[in-house]
Design a protein around this motif. Structure first.
Motif, PDB file in Angstrom:
ATOM      1  N   ALA A   1       0.900  -1.161  -0.003  1.00  0.00           N
ATOM      2  CA  ALA A   1      -0.009   0.040   0.040  1.00  0.00           C
ATOM      3  C   ALA A   1       0.858   1.213  -0.200  1.00  0.00           C
ATOM      4  CB  ALA A   1      -1.034   0.013   1.315  1.00  0.00           C
ATOM      5  N   CYS A   2       1.955   1.138   0.752  1.00  0.00           N
ATOM      6  CA  CYS A   2       2.707   2.455   0.863  1.00  0.00           C
ATOM      7  C   CYS A   2       3.415   2.727  -0.608  1.00  0.00           C
ATOM      8  CB  CYS A   2       3.960   2.176   1.782  1.00  0.00           C
ATOM      9  SG  CYS A   2       5.208   0.840   1.214  1.00  0.00           S
TER      10      CYS A   2
ATOM     11  N   CYS B   1       1.735   2.405  -3.447  1.00  0.00           N
ATOM     12  CA  CYS B   1       0.715   2.566  -4.407  1.00  0.00           C
ATOM     13  C   CYS B   1       0.598   4.177  -4.540  1.00  0.00           C
ATOM     14  CB  CYS B   1      -0.799   2.171  -3.978  1.00  0.00           C
ATOM     15  SG  CYS B   1      -0.748   0.306  -3.878  1.00  0.00           S
ATOM     16  N   GLN B   2       0.297   4.624  -5.691  1.00  0.00           N
ATOM     17  CA  GLN B   2      -0.029   6.129  -6.175  1.00  0.00           C
ATOM     18  C   GLN B   2      -1.263   6.563  -6.624  1.00  0.00           C
ATOM     19  OE1 GLN B   2       2.399   8.205  -5.650  1.00  0.00           O
ATOM     20  NE2 GLN B   2       3.659   6.780  -4.581  1.00  0.00           N
ATOM     21  N   SER B   3      -1.874   7.513  -6.299  1.00  0.00           N
ATOM     22  CA  SER B   3      -3.070   7.775  -6.913  1.00  0.00           C
ATOM     23  C   SER B   3      -3.269   7.650  -8.256  1.00  0.00           C
ATOM     24  CB  SER B   3      -3.455   9.040  -6.409  1.00  0.00           C
ATOM     25  OG  SER B   3      -4.802   9.516  -6.991  1.00  0.00           O
TER      26      SER B   3
ATOM     27  N   GLU C   1       0.786   0.312   5.200  1.00  0.00           N
ATOM     28  CA  GLU C   1      -0.266   1.324   5.275  1.00  0.00           C
ATOM     29  C   GLU C   1      -1.552   0.978   5.267  1.00  0.00           C
ATOM     30  OE1 GLU C   1      -0.166   5.689   2.926  1.00  0.00           O
ATOM     31  OE2 GLU C   1       1.130   4.195   2.492  1.00  0.00           O
TER      32      GLU C   1
ATOM     33  N   VAL D   1      -5.406   1.246   3.716  1.00  0.00           N
ATOM     34  CA  VAL D   1      -6.308   1.814   2.447  1.00  0.00           C
ATOM     35  C   VAL D   1      -7.487   1.655   3.051  1.00  0.00           C
ATOM     36  CG1 VAL D   1      -6.789   1.274   0.139  1.00  0.00           C
ATOM     37  CG2 VAL D   1      -4.597   0.749   0.876  1.00  0.00           C
TER      38      VAL D   1
ATOM     39  N   MET E   1      -6.606   3.363  -7.663  1.00  0.00           N
ATOM     40  CA  MET E   1      -6.291   4.142  -6.271  1.00  0.00           C
ATOM     41  C   MET E   1      -6.561   5.622  -6.314  1.00  0.00           C
ATOM     42  SD  MET E   1      -5.021   3.651  -3.071  1.00  0.00           S
ATOM     43  CE  MET E   1      -4.285   2.125  -3.190  1.00  0.00           C
TER      44      MET E   1
ATOM     45  N   VAL F   1      -7.188   9.376  -3.623  1.00  0.00           N
ATOM     46  CA  VAL F   1      -6.742   9.820  -2.192  1.00  0.00           C
ATOM     47  C   VAL F   1      -8.086  10.729  -1.739  1.00  0.00           C
ATOM     48  CG1 VAL F   1      -5.128  11.144  -1.095  1.00  0.00           C
ATOM     49  CG2 VAL F   1      -4.152   9.702  -2.944  1.00  0.00           C
TER      50      VAL F   1
ATOM     51  N   ARG G   1      -6.063  10.511   2.650  1.00  0.00           N
ATOM     52  CA  ARG G   1      -5.776   8.711   2.724  1.00  0.00           C
ATOM     53  C   ARG G   1      -6.022   8.150   1.500  1.00  0.00           C
ATOM     54  NH1 ARG G   1      -8.785   6.711   7.727  1.00  0.00           N
ATOM     55  NH2 ARG G   1      -7.378   4.907   7.430  1.00  0.00           N
ATOM     56  N   LYS G   2      -5.605   6.992   1.375  1.00  0.00           N
ATOM     57  CA  LYS G   2      -5.514   6.115   0.165  1.00  0.00           C
ATOM     58  C   LYS G   2      -6.792   5.689   0.194  1.00  0.00           C
ATOM     59  CE  LYS G   2      -0.744   5.702  -0.745  1.00  0.00           C
ATOM     60  NZ  LYS G   2       0.498   5.055  -1.033  1.00  0.00           N
TER      61      LYS G   2
ATOM     62  N   LEU H   1      -9.746   2.967  -2.309  1.00  0.00           N
ATOM     63  CA  LEU H   1     -10.470   2.328  -3.440  1.00  0.00           C
ATOM     64  C   LEU H   1     -11.678   2.305  -3.305  1.00  0.00           C
ATOM     65  CD1 LEU H   1      -8.228  -1.039  -3.367  1.00  0.00           C
ATOM     66  CD2 LEU H   1      -8.143   1.009  -5.027  1.00  0.00           C
TER      67      LEU H   1
END
Length: 125
Positions: A40-41, A43-45, A78, A80, A105, A107, A111-112, A114
């Motif tokens: 998760a750390c 992962c990008q938007s 992280e 999600v 993903m 934001v 916060r991330k 889905l």
């Protein structure tokens, strides 16, 4: 003793002296890697991602008459948020359950998230 024995003792000492949460996080990270999920750390938007983790909390959020079910997923690196729009309950989505989720993903409020992810309930092993 060979190098294998030294590795065994090092792992044993680590297990005996490490925090339970730290060991759980490491275990979750290993499981995620084994099924091809991303951390998760990392992962990008905007990316299409697959994450695997344990549900920490589930909350029904009735906002403006349109219910949303939100679950916090933690993969050892992280959290999600998994958000299902228009849902009040999903069988199997409960705290402590391990889930593999896939989606794009986003934001929200730092916060991330889905939204309406595809998901698979994982069996405990």
């Amino acid at each position: 003793m060979g190098s294998t024995g030294g590795g065994y003792w090092r792992r044993l000492v680590r297990r005996l002296t490490s925090d339970v949460n730290e060991l759980d996080a490491a275990d979750l990270s290993r499981k995620a890697e084994a099924v091809g999920a991303m951390k998760a750390c990392d992962c990008q938007s905007g990316e299409e991602v697959t994450v695997l983790g344990r549900v920490r909390s589930v909350e029904l959020c009735p906002r403006n008459a349109a219910a949303t079910l939100e679950a916090e997923l933690y993969d050892g690196t992280e959290g999600v948020m998994l958000v299902w729009l228009g849902r009040r309950k999903i069988a199997g989505i409960e705290p402590g359950r391990t889930i593999k989720a896939r989606g794009r993903m986003a934001v929200r409020e730092g916060r991330k998230v889905l939204y309406n992810p595809y998901y698979e309930l994982q069996t405990t092993s």
